[in-house]
Design a protein around this motif. Structure first.
Motif, PDB file in Angstrom:
ATOM      1  N   UNK A   1       0.557  -1.256  -0.020  1.00  0.00           N
ATOM      2  CA  UNK A   1       0.116   0.075  -0.100  1.00  0.00           C
ATOM      3  C   UNK A   1       0.815   1.248   0.049  1.00  0.00           C
ATOM      4  N   UNK A   2       0.343   2.391   0.483  1.00  0.00           N
ATOM      5  CA  UNK A   2       0.885   3.546   0.448  1.00  0.00           C
ATOM      6  C   UNK A   2       1.805   3.762   1.657  1.00  0.00           C
ATOM      7  N   UNK A   3       2.734   4.721   1.439  1.00  0.00           N
ATOM      8  CA  UNK A   3       3.948   4.921   2.299  1.00  0.00           C
ATOM      9  C   UNK A   3       4.652   6.318   2.136  1.00  0.00           C
ATOM     10  N   UNK A   4       5.218   6.967   3.213  1.00  0.00           N
ATOM     11  CA  UNK A   4       5.889   7.954   2.991  1.00  0.00           C
ATOM     12  C   UNK A   4       7.362   7.672   2.894  1.00  0.00           C
ATOM     13  N   UNK A   5       8.033   7.810   1.828  1.00  0.00           N
ATOM     14  CA  UNK A   5       9.529   7.247   1.680  1.00  0.00           C
ATOM     15  C   UNK A   5      10.141   8.501   1.150  1.00  0.00           C
ATOM     16  N   UNK A   6      11.251   9.155   1.801  1.00  0.00           N
ATOM     17  CA  UNK A   6      11.949  10.134   1.098  1.00  0.00           C
ATOM     18  C   UNK A   6      12.774   9.658   0.000  1.00  0.00           C
ATOM     19  N   UNK A   7      12.818  10.421  -1.214  1.00  0.00           N
ATOM     20  CA  UNK A   7      13.886  10.100  -2.207  1.00  0.00           C
ATOM     21  C   UNK A   7      13.605   8.810  -2.854  1.00  0.00           C
ATOM     22  N   UNK A   8      12.628   8.566  -2.843  1.00  0.00           N
ATOM     23  CA  UNK A   8      12.151   6.957  -3.272  1.00  0.00           C
ATOM     24  C   UNK A   8      12.095   7.247  -4.937  1.00  0.00           C
ATOM     25  N   UNK A   9      12.666   5.970  -5.613  1.00  0.00           N
ATOM     26  CA  UNK A   9      12.450   5.749  -6.946  1.00  0.00           C
ATOM     27  C   UNK A   9      11.833   4.503  -7.176  1.00  0.00           C
TER      28      UNK A   9
END
Length: 298
Positions: free
Chosen positions: A207-215
């Motif tokens: 599902x959804x997540x808050x992840x910095x600098x994700x590609x």
């Protein structure tokens, strides 16, 4: 008969014809609420089978005779297989009468998904740290991993949904794997017979997540024994994997969706790393599906 349409079983138990309130329709050719008048006196006993056991019987008939039976047509094979296993029968000749090949092509997708009785599914909790993926996989190897799903959730723990095929000629191999995982600090839960997990959650895991600098990337690699392990080892670099999804569909290529945290200052070095992997890939970081269903916020 199908366990969700077991009118004959109920009637034999009661010694009279019983009318069921409702019946399942997977084996629709044998799904009746009320059996015929003379049937109770015509049989010695009944064997009930699940939808998964029916699907496995369809697979067995195809592998053995290249015949695709409909669910109701495969009931006898499913029942015979269960009867032999329950009574530990060997050295006998037994006959299953099959009838019906009115198979809807679209239904084959479901049958294929549920037919593999050798596949077992676990929910495993691992620490959110570098190398945990590889350690988890090494405890299951050399068993064939057919599904692997993960999404970053917290900085401390990660929940993995993983399916694999235990070694058939080793007694209680599945339980041994679970014990080994727990002994190495990976709590796990058996989901192999969990209908919610098999029908829905395996398709929603993460599902959804808050992840910095994700590609986000899609990778293709040739399917062969150990191919997923080699891919995981190749992927382990200096960057954190924040999403991973793999499902073996019997194709000649394995398809993996991977989220990787790449700070801006590492872009050039990461580009060199992608080229060195040697796998075909497509970046999906700007795909609206990714932004809608796999990310929270920007």
């Amino acid at each position: 008969e199908a366990s969700d349409a077991a009118g004959m079983t109920a009637s034999l138990k009661e010694g009279k014809i019983v009318t069921l309130d409702n019946v399942g329709l997977f084996a629709d050719g044998a799904a009746v609420k009320t059996i015929g008048d003379g049937n109770v006196q015509s049989v010695d006993g009944m064997v009930t089978v699940s939808t998964d056991q029916i699907c496995n019987a369809i697979k067995l008939s195809y592998n053995d005779a290249r015949v695709v039976l409909e669910p109701a047509g495969a009931l006898a094979i499913a029942g015979l297989k269960k009867y032999v296993a329950e009574h530990n029968l060997t050295g006998q000749t037994m006959v299953a009468i099959t009838s019906g090949a009115n198979m809807d092509f679209d239904r084959l997708r479901f049958v294929s998904e549920r037919a593999d009785e050798s596949e077992q599914t676990l929910s495993v909790t691992i620490p959110e740290r570098a190398g945990a993926f590889r350690e988890l996989y090494s405890l299951i190897w050399p068993r064939n991993v057919t599904e692997f799903s993960y999404r970053y959730e917290t900085e401390s723990m990660a929940n993995i949904l993983i399916s694999f095929q235990p070694v058939m000629n080793i007694e209680n191999d599945f339980n041994s794997v679970m014990d080994k995982l727990r002994d190495n600090g990976f709590p796990c839960l058996d989901l192999s017979n969990n209908e919610l997990a098999k029908v829905h959650v395996r398709h929603l895991a993460g599902g959804r997540s808050v992840v910095s600098s994700e590609r986000l990337f899609r990778f293709d690699f040739p399917e062969s024994p150990g191919a997923l392990q080699r891919f995981l080892l190749a992927l382990e670099g200096d960057w954190n994997v924040s999403l991973f999804h793999y499902r073996n569909h019997g194709d000649d290529f394995g398809r993996v969706l991977v989220g990787i945290q790449v700070p801006d200052e590492d872009r050039e070095r990461f580009g060199d790393f992608l080229q060195s992997l040697g796998y075909r890939y497509v970046e999906e970081s700007h795909n609206p599906v990714y932004k809608t269903f796999l990310r929270n916020g920007r």
